[in-house]
Write a protein that holds these residues in place. Structure first.
Motif, PDB file in Angstrom:
ATOM      1  N   LYS A   1      -2.038  -2.532 -10.146  1.00  0.00           N
ATOM      2  CA  LYS A   1      -1.264  -1.969 -11.262  1.00  0.00           C
ATOM      3  C   LYS A   1      -0.726  -0.590 -10.888  1.00  0.00           C
ATOM      4  O   LYS A   1       0.439  -0.276 -11.158  1.00  0.00           O
ATOM      5  CB  LYS A   1      -2.142  -1.882 -12.507  1.00  0.00           C
ATOM      6  N   THR A   2      -1.538   0.235 -10.260  1.00  0.00           N
ATOM      7  CA  THR A   2      -1.102   1.569  -9.833  1.00  0.00           C
ATOM      8  C   THR A   2       0.036   1.470  -8.832  1.00  0.00           C
ATOM      9  O   THR A   2       1.059   2.154  -8.972  1.00  0.00           O
ATOM     10  CB  THR A   2      -2.278   2.346  -9.205  1.00  0.00           C
ATOM     11  N   MET A   3      -0.124   0.623  -7.840  1.00  0.00           N
ATOM     12  CA  MET A   3       0.900   0.490  -6.805  1.00  0.00           C
ATOM     13  C   MET A   3       2.216  -0.035  -7.382  1.00  0.00           C
ATOM     14  O   MET A   3       3.293   0.463  -7.048  1.00  0.00           O
ATOM     15  CB  MET A   3       0.389  -0.405  -5.678  1.00  0.00           C
TER      16      MET A   3
ATOM     17  N   GLU B   1      -4.104  -8.529   1.917  1.00  0.00           N
ATOM     18  CA  GLU B   1      -4.529  -7.854   3.152  1.00  0.00           C
ATOM     19  C   GLU B   1      -5.487  -6.694   2.844  1.00  0.00           C
ATOM     20  O   GLU B   1      -6.483  -6.494   3.539  1.00  0.00           O
ATOM     21  CB  GLU B   1      -3.302  -7.338   3.906  1.00  0.00           C
ATOM     22  N   LEU B   2      -5.169  -5.933   1.798  1.00  0.00           N
ATOM     23  CA  LEU B   2      -5.985  -4.767   1.439  1.00  0.00           C
ATOM     24  C   LEU B   2      -7.177  -5.120   0.556  1.00  0.00           C
ATOM     25  O   LEU B   2      -8.046  -4.285   0.333  1.00  0.00           O
ATOM     26  CB  LEU B   2      -5.125  -3.729   0.712  1.00  0.00           C
TER      27      LEU B   2
ATOM     28  N   GLY C   1      -4.804   8.110  -3.875  1.00  0.00           N
ATOM     29  CA  GLY C   1      -5.986   8.310  -4.712  1.00  0.00           C
ATOM     30  C   GLY C   1      -6.595   7.020  -5.221  1.00  0.00           C
ATOM     31  O   GLY C   1      -7.789   6.960  -5.508  1.00  0.00           O
ATOM     32  N   ALA C   2      -5.775   5.977  -5.350  1.00  0.00           N
ATOM     33  CA  ALA C   2      -6.270   4.703  -5.870  1.00  0.00           C
ATOM     34  C   ALA C   2      -6.969   3.861  -4.804  1.00  0.00           C
ATOM     35  O   ALA C   2      -7.785   2.998  -5.133  1.00  0.00           O
ATOM     36  CB  ALA C   2      -5.114   3.895  -6.472  1.00  0.00           C
ATOM     37  N   LEU C   3      -6.648   4.102  -3.542  1.00  0.00           N
ATOM     38  CA  LEU C   3      -7.215   3.286  -2.456  1.00  0.00           C
ATOM     39  C   LEU C   3      -8.518   3.893  -1.943  1.00  0.00           C
ATOM     40  O   LEU C   3      -8.720   5.103  -2.003  1.00  0.00           O
ATOM     41  CB  LEU C   3      -6.210   3.178  -1.304  1.00  0.00           C
TER      42      LEU C   3
ATOM     43  N   VAL D   1      -3.400   0.790   5.471  1.00  0.00           N
ATOM     44  CA  VAL D   1      -2.023   1.175   5.137  1.00  0.00           C
ATOM     45  C   VAL D   1      -1.444   2.042   6.249  1.00  0.00           C
ATOM     46  O   VAL D   1      -0.292   1.856   6.660  1.00  0.00           O
ATOM     47  CB  VAL D   1      -1.960   1.896   3.769  1.00  0.00           C
ATOM     48  N   ALA D   2      -2.231   2.977   6.767  1.00  0.00           N
ATOM     49  CA  ALA D   2      -1.762   3.831   7.855  1.00  0.00           C
ATOM     50  C   ALA D   2      -1.380   2.999   9.081  1.00  0.00           C
ATOM     51  O   ALA D   2      -0.356   3.250   9.717  1.00  0.00           O
ATOM     52  CB  ALA D   2      -2.832   4.859   8.223  1.00  0.00           C
TER      53      ALA D   2
END
Length: 109
Positions: free
Chosen positions: A18-20, A9-10, A86-88, A96-97
């Motif tokens: 990896k961050t998430m 979706e994103l 910070g990663a997005l 996401v919001a």
């Protein structure tokens, strides 16, 4: 893979994924390690209410354990959300919001 739908979706990059995943793994670890603290708090609460007179010291000890655990989890959530934010990119943050705003996990019928 439970988050594949979100990544699709994103339209996330492997680095973002990896961050998430790292953030979620850290939070899960924090929650798992806290299970013992909550077990101890439950025992202290049982001790507090089990007598003829409320044991306020045991009650306060139980509540202090819960508050300590909650504080650690809160810090981990703040750190994780900051890292993911910070990663997005801007578009992904807005998506996401929107997902968060529409989330209804505890709806009762």
């Amino acid at each position: 893979f439970a988050l594949r739908w979100l990544f699709e979706e994103l339209e996330t990059s492997p680095g973002q994924e990896k961050t998430m995943l790292s953030v979620l793994d850290n939070l899960r670890d924090q929650l798992e390690h806290g299970r013992g603290e909550l077990d101890s708090a439950r025992s202290e609460l049982a001790q507090a209410v089990g007598g003829d007179v409320l044991d306020e010291a045991a009650l306060n000890a139980a509540l202090a354990r819960v508050e300590g655990f909650s504080s650690k989890v809160r810090s981990e959530i703040v750190r994780g959300v900051t890292e993911i934010h910070g990663a997005l990119d801007g578009r992904q943050r807005r998506q996401v919001a929107e997902l968060i705003a529409e989330l209804r996990p505890f709806r009762r019928y």
